[in-house]
Design a protein around this motif. Structure first.
Motif, short mmCIF file in Angstrom:
data_model
loop_
_atom_site.label_atom_id
_atom_site.label_comp_id
_atom_site.label_asym_id
_atom_site.label_seq_id
_atom_site.Cartn_x
_atom_site.Cartn_y
_atom_site.Cartn_z
N ASP A 54 45.30 113.83 76.33
CA ASP A 54 46.35 114.53 75.61
C ASP A 54 46.83 113.55 74.54
OD1 ASP A 54 48.63 115.74 74.66
OD2 ASP A 54 49.34 116.38 76.62
N TRP A 55 46.72 113.95 73.28
CA TRP A 55 47.07 113.01 72.19
C TRP A 55 48.48 112.47 72.37
CZ3 TRP A 55 51.22 113.24 68.91
CH2 TRP A 55 51.95 114.44 68.91
N PHE A 56 49.33 113.25 73.01
CA PHE A 56 50.73 112.87 73.14
C PHE A 56 50.88 111.50 73.81
CE2 PHE A 56 55.05 112.89 74.51
CZ PHE A 56 55.73 113.69 73.61
N TYR A 57 49.98 111.23 74.75
CA TYR A 57 50.13 110.00 75.54
C TYR A 57 49.34 108.81 75.00
CZ TYR A 57 52.30 113.25 78.75
OH TYR A 57 53.14 114.18 79.30
N ILE A 58 48.68 109.01 73.86
CA ILE A 58 47.95 107.90 73.27
C ILE A 58 48.96 106.92 72.66
CG2 ILE A 58 46.31 107.22 71.46
CD1 ILE A 58 45.02 109.96 71.78
N PHE A 114 53.61 109.78 63.94
CA PHE A 114 53.20 110.18 65.30
C PHE A 114 54.44 110.46 66.16
CE2 PHE A 114 48.86 108.63 64.50
CZ PHE A 114 48.14 109.58 65.23
N ARG A 172 55.56 113.90 67.94
CA ARG A 172 55.89 114.00 69.37
C ARG A 172 57.22 114.72 69.57
NH1 ARG A 172 53.64 108.72 69.75
NH2 ARG A 172 51.76 108.77 71.04
N ASP A 202 56.77 118.25 68.97
CA ASP A 202 56.07 118.85 70.10
C ASP A 202 57.04 119.14 71.25
OD1 ASP A 202 53.10 119.01 71.43
OD2 ASP A 202 54.57 118.25 72.86
N ARG A 221 56.99 113.96 78.81
CA ARG A 221 56.88 113.74 77.37
C ARG A 221 58.13 113.08 76.80
NH1 ARG A 221 52.82 117.29 74.51
NH2 ARG A 221 51.27 117.48 76.13
N VAL A 240 58.05 109.42 77.33
CA VAL A 240 57.21 108.70 76.36
C VAL A 240 57.98 108.52 75.05
CG1 VAL A 240 55.11 108.86 74.95
CG2 VAL A 240 55.03 109.47 77.35
#
Lengths: 410, 225
Positions: free
Chosen positions: A339-343, B27, B31, B34, B80, B83
């Motif tokens: 999942d790109w989110f966690y890269i 990025f 996020r 998202d 999420r 993160v």
């Protein structure tokens, strides 16, 4: 941002600045390709081979010198045995008896620089070179070097492109990569008139250099570095002949490698102290303004990065163990789903990727200009091992320099 | 020696750093977008469910049992958000805003759960309200969070609602006041019982929630933060 990470950014900035600087130098003046031209004239050359207990390789070293494409009446090979206790002397004597242009001397052990000075004092040739008794030259190496010297009388010393001789184990493969980007770096330093070392394997000098600035010194067991520093301090020009190949044997064990590199690194620190007046001194051009300060900064950055990484990884492991112990959660493998989110996409990742990319570019260019072909496993060895081994010699060198302790040869 | 080269190299290096900063920020923005989009989707789901209740007066309990409201989406959101918090920092305005939205969604989900459990006697949820702090005054909070994450993975039917005790959100502060949660964090409220305080390891947590035995289990395979 935590202070530790900030330090890491500073280190990365220094590394990137240095790489960008060299890249600009590369774009300004690209290395020329090897040509089939022969030298307009052939000066007399005396290659000194200082040796101490080199019975395994000295014969091959002499043979590689005798096999060079150069008029034999213009070439002398002078083997100076520095009090070896093995069969080095008898092997060298055999060659001296067989070939008229091979001379052999033996003296009491006094260190490499004394053997070199002995040879220089007995030399009469226009050009005096040095070849470590564990290194071997390509057949056209001398031709390539002489072409450069002929082209420009102001050149006082010249270094070759050094490659690793038949790398086999992981450590040698790692060094093969390191030497390859060293070829690129050395050429870029040449562009900047800032070569910082005249290595034992096949560096050549006009003999008048020694009349002007004196002979080799002990120089903390790094006489090849000190002479370069001294030449810069006297404004004498050093260049690099990237088309002259010399193959050197490298340490095969971690212990030997760390010992060798500790000597080099500590030598750099101690010579830097001796020549402190050259740092940030415009009089010495890019050598004083860039190469010396960045050499020291790279040393500090290497130590810091290694320390920071060690601290971070150790803390992480200790904390994880403590967490598992406190929570009672059984150990289990984390599952992976993309999942790109966690890269990880932090700034430090992008900067690190850029630094690594420029390093790879330097390796590629080094390989290209020296016609070296590196195996994929060399890269694996380099990226897997270097980061773990290099900090060992950095710490040892820093410690040795701090205590003003002499480094050891072997 | 040319100074221009020194300045040019500095400029290029600074530009590379600037670009890296820009890309990383893009990025992070993506996020945040998202998370916001997911939160909006969850918000619509909650509203839809509430509207269904209002329209029908009652919802068949079988549907509720088969569709465990929103806890899966909320778990993913929590992961999420964690993160984003790690990347941008817990004091980042965007992160705080997202946390407020997330907390509101959790409260609404919790209220909906209460409502459903009152209407459907066969529906007996097992839930935990977890109050933590990440301002450095609660060293056990992170570890208790890990225990709860593990329990949540082991017992998919367990609902865990986690709240930043110090979040400046009136609805949350009202919940804290109503449930009489003190600041001795970490604090847990299990199935409407009185708050319990302090760290509990996995074994102690399983003892603290005997209802877990009524839930089906799975093998925990992930360690989401």
């Amino acid at each position: 941002m935590e202070i530790g990470a900030l330090g890491l950014y500073v280190c990365l900035f220094i590394a990137l600045y240095f790489e960008v600087f060299l890249l600009i130098s590369f774009l300004e003046k690209r290395p020329s390709k090897k040509s089939a031209l022969r030298p307009a004239f052939y000066p007399t050359v005396d290659i000194l081979v200082p040796c101490f207990n080199e019975q395994e390789t000295v014969g091959k070293t002499i043979e590689s010198l005798l096999a060079m494409e150069y008029p034999q009446d213009k070439l002398t090979v002078t083997v100076v045995d520095d009090g070896s206790t093995d069969n080095t002397a008898s092997i060298a004597q055999t060659y001296a008896a067989k070939y008229p242009n091979v001379r052999f001397y033996t003296k009491e052990n006094g260190g490499k620089y004394t053997a070199l000075n002995f040879g220089i004092e007995n030399a009469t040739a226009d050009i005096v070179g040095c070849l470590d008794a564990d290194s071997f030259v390509a057949q056209d190496a001398l031709i390539e070097v002489i072409k450069s010297l002929n082209d420009n009388p102001s050149i006082m010393a010249i270094t070759p492109a050094m490659k690793v001789h038949e790398p086999k184990n992981a450590l040698e493969l790692m060094q093969a990569v390191e030497y390859t980007f060293g070829i690129f770096y050395k050429k870029m330093f040449d562009n900047l008139s800032a070569i910082s070392v005249l290595p034992g394997p096949f560096s050549l000098y006009r003999r008048e250099v020694f009349k002007k600035i004196g002979l080799f010194k002990h120089a903390h067991n790094t006489e090849d570095m000190e002479i370069a520093f001294r030449m810069h301090s006297h404004g004498l020009k050093i260049v690099n002949a990237h088309t002259a190949y010399v193959y050197t044997t490298v340490p095969k064990t971690v212990r030997a490698l760390v010992k060798q590199r500790t000597r080099w690194s500590q030598g750099f620190l101690q010579n830097s102290k001796d020549y402190a007046h050259m740092f940030f001194n415009r009089k010495y051009g890019n050598f004083g303004m860039l190469v010396l300060p960045f050499g020291l900064a790279a040393f500090a950055a290497g130590l810091y990065t290694a320390g920071y990484m060690l601290y971070t990884v150790t803390s992480l492991i200790v904390n994880r163990i403590a967490d598992y112990s406190a929570t009672g959660i059984p150990l289990h493998m984390p599952s992976f789903h993309f999942d790109w989110f966690y890269i990880q996409t932090s700034m430090i990742i992008f900067v690190t990727v850029t630094v690594i990319s420029l390093t790879l570019f330097a390796i590629y260019m080094g390989a290209k200009i020296s016609q070296t072909s590196l195996k994929p496993r060399s890269f694996v060895a380099y990226f897997a091992l270097y980061g773990f081994i290099a900090p060992l010699w950095l710490v040892k060198a820093a410690w040795g320099a701090l205590l003003a302790r002499e480094s050891v040869w072997r | 020696m040319s100074w221009q080269k020194y300045i040019l190299a500095f400029g290029i290096t600074a530009a590379i750093f600037g670009t890296a900063f820009y890309i990383a920020a893009r990025f992070d923005s993506a996020r945040v977008a998202d998370i916001r989009a997911t939160q909006e989707a969850v918000s619509i789901d909650i509203l839809s469910l509430e509207t269904q209740f209002d329209l029908l007066g009652n919802l068949p309990c079988s549907i509720i049992a088969d569709n465990p409201v929103l806890s899966d989406e909320l778990d993913e959101l929590a992961s999420r958000l964690s993160v984003a918090e790690g990347n941008l920092g817990s004091d980042n305005a965007e992160v705080i805003s997202l946390k407020k939205q997330y907390s509101l969604l959790q409260i609404k989900d919790y209220l909906l759960l209460q409502e459903v459990s009152q209407k459907c006697s066969s529906f007996e949820p097992v839930y935990v309200l977890y109050f933590y702090s990440n301002t450095g005054d609660c060293t056990d909070c992170a570890r208790l969070g890990e225990v709860l994450t593990y329990l949540r993975q082991t017992y998919p039917g367990l609902r865990v609602y986690s709240f930043d005790y110090n979040l400046n959100l009136s609805a949350l502060q009202t919940l804290i006041a109503l449930r009489k949660v003190r600041g001795d964090l970490p604090a847990l409220i299990i199935n409407d019982r009185a708050p319990v305080y302090g760290f509990r390891n996995l074994e102690q947590m399983e003892e603290l929630i005997p209802e877990l035995s009524t839930l089906s289990t799975t093998t925990a395979t992930t360690t989401e933060r």
